[in-house]
Design a protein around this motif. Structure first.
Motif, PDB file in Angstrom:
ATOM      1  N   SER A  82     -18.487 -27.649   6.270  1.00 30.55           N
ATOM      2  CA  SER A  82     -19.197 -27.285   5.439  1.00 30.55           C
ATOM      3  C   SER A  82     -20.713 -26.764   5.963  1.00 30.55           C
ATOM      4  N   ALA A  83     -21.504 -25.885   5.519  1.00 33.13           N
ATOM      5  CA  ALA A  83     -22.621 -25.862   5.996  1.00 33.13           C
ATOM      6  C   ALA A  83     -23.786 -25.868   4.861  1.00 33.13           C
ATOM      7  N   ALA A  84     -24.937 -26.077   4.980  1.00 31.97           N
ATOM      8  CA  ALA A  84     -25.972 -26.318   3.958  1.00 31.97           C
ATOM      9  C   ALA A  84     -27.295 -25.653   4.627  1.00 31.97           C
ATOM     10  N   TRP A  85     -28.301 -24.891   3.853  1.00 32.52           N
ATOM     11  CA  TRP A  85     -29.390 -24.228   4.132  1.00 32.52           C
ATOM     12  C   TRP A  85     -30.681 -25.212   3.634  1.00 32.52           C
ATOM     13  N   ARG A  86     -31.544 -25.443   4.255  1.00 26.47           N
ATOM     14  CA  ARG A  86     -32.763 -25.786   3.792  1.00 26.47           C
ATOM     15  C   ARG A  86     -34.048 -24.863   4.248  1.00 26.47           C
ATOM     16  N   ALA A  87     -34.530 -24.259   2.989  1.00 27.86           N
ATOM     17  CA  ALA A  87     -35.318 -23.218   2.865  1.00 27.86           C
ATOM     18  C   ALA A  87     -36.752 -23.719   3.581  1.00 27.86           C
ATOM     19  N   LEU A  96     -24.085 -23.530   1.699  1.00 23.32           N
ATOM     20  CA  LEU A  96     -23.790 -22.328   2.100  1.00 23.32           C
ATOM     21  C   LEU A  96     -22.244 -21.965   1.955  1.00 23.32           C
ATOM     22  N   PHE A  97     -21.443 -22.875   2.220  1.00 29.34           N
ATOM     23  CA  PHE A  97     -20.021 -22.780   2.143  1.00 29.34           C
ATOM     24  C   PHE A  97     -19.374 -24.239   2.502  1.00 29.34           C
ATOM     25  N   GLU A  98     -18.108 -24.354   1.887  1.00 27.82           N
ATOM     26  CA  GLU A  98     -17.283 -25.420   2.366  1.00 27.82           C
ATOM     27  C   GLU A  98     -15.902 -24.956   2.304  1.00 27.82           C
ATOM     28  N   ALA A  99     -15.133 -25.116   3.503  1.00 29.73           N
ATOM     29  CA  ALA A  99     -13.683 -24.819   3.728  1.00 29.73           C
ATOM     30  C   ALA A  99     -13.025 -25.644   4.667  1.00 29.73           C
ATOM     31  N   ALA A 100     -11.753 -25.306   4.695  1.00 34.93           N
ATOM     32  CA  ALA A 100     -10.893 -26.126   5.417  1.00 34.93           C
ATOM     33  C   ALA A 100     -11.190 -25.757   6.876  1.00 34.93           C
ATOM     34  N   LEU A 101     -11.030 -26.761   7.845  1.00 31.86           N
ATOM     35  CA  LEU A 101     -11.408 -26.267   9.244  1.00 31.86           C
ATOM     36  C   LEU A 101     -10.489 -25.459   9.574  1.00 31.86           C
TER      37      LEU A 101
END
Length: 178
Positions: A82-87, A96-101
């Protein structure tokens, strides 16, 4: 000296081009899963201190803007990424998203001083990797990529001056070009 499990995350420069005494490093801990803990390292004294921000659980990579502010955290748990954004100006992380490897829709690549997020993404029938801006309104990479290298996956780096504004992109194909 730092142990083997530290890596450089960001160096800081002021507007006049003078470097800072501190750099942002990540201490990697390998238990059942790998995690990254950000630390400020004083390059003159060799001392570290805790970073003044929190990262999401399971963080394995961190992208910063040119001022050393953490903007993107990539996390891995079990078989998920997963990825996350901090403004800018925020303490909260937004997904930002979450997915299988191996199934991530894009990967964060860099952030400029204006807070623009650049991502890489596989596109087209050949699935070649391109560089694009992230559109926070659509919550997806922009339709029109910034850099396409026909016959090659995008490999390169963002070129910024001391003010952190994007000035160009260095690209590696058969040769390096800017």
């Amino acid at each position: 000296l730092l142990d083997w499990n530290h890596r450089l995350l960001s160096t800081l420069r002021s507007r006049d081009g003078v470097g800072s005494e501190e750099v942002l490093v990540g201490r990697v801990t390998v238990n059942d899963e790998r995690t990254l803990t950000p630390l400020w390292l004083n390059t003159l004294t060799g001392r570290t201190r805790s970073a003044d921000f929190k990262v999401p659980a399971g963080t394995v990579d961190l992208l910063t803007d040119p001022r050393g502010e953490a903007r993107v955290a990539v996390a891995r748990r079990d078989d998920r990424i997963s990825a996350a954004w901090r403004a800018p100006g925020s303490e909260d992380w937004q997904p930002l998203f979450e997915a299988a490897l191996g199934q991530a829709p894009f990967m964060p690549f860099g952030v400029d001083s204006a807070g623009t997020l650049y991502v890489t993404q596989s596109r087209g029938q050949d699935g070649q990797r391109v560089l694009a801006r992230y559109d926070f309104t659509r919550r997806a990479p922009e339709e029109q990529p910034l850099v396409v290298t026909p016959g090659f996956d995008f490999t390169g780096q963002l070129m910024t001056l001391n003010d952190g504004q994007l000035r160009g992109v260095r690209v590696v194909t058969e040769a390096e070009t800017t």
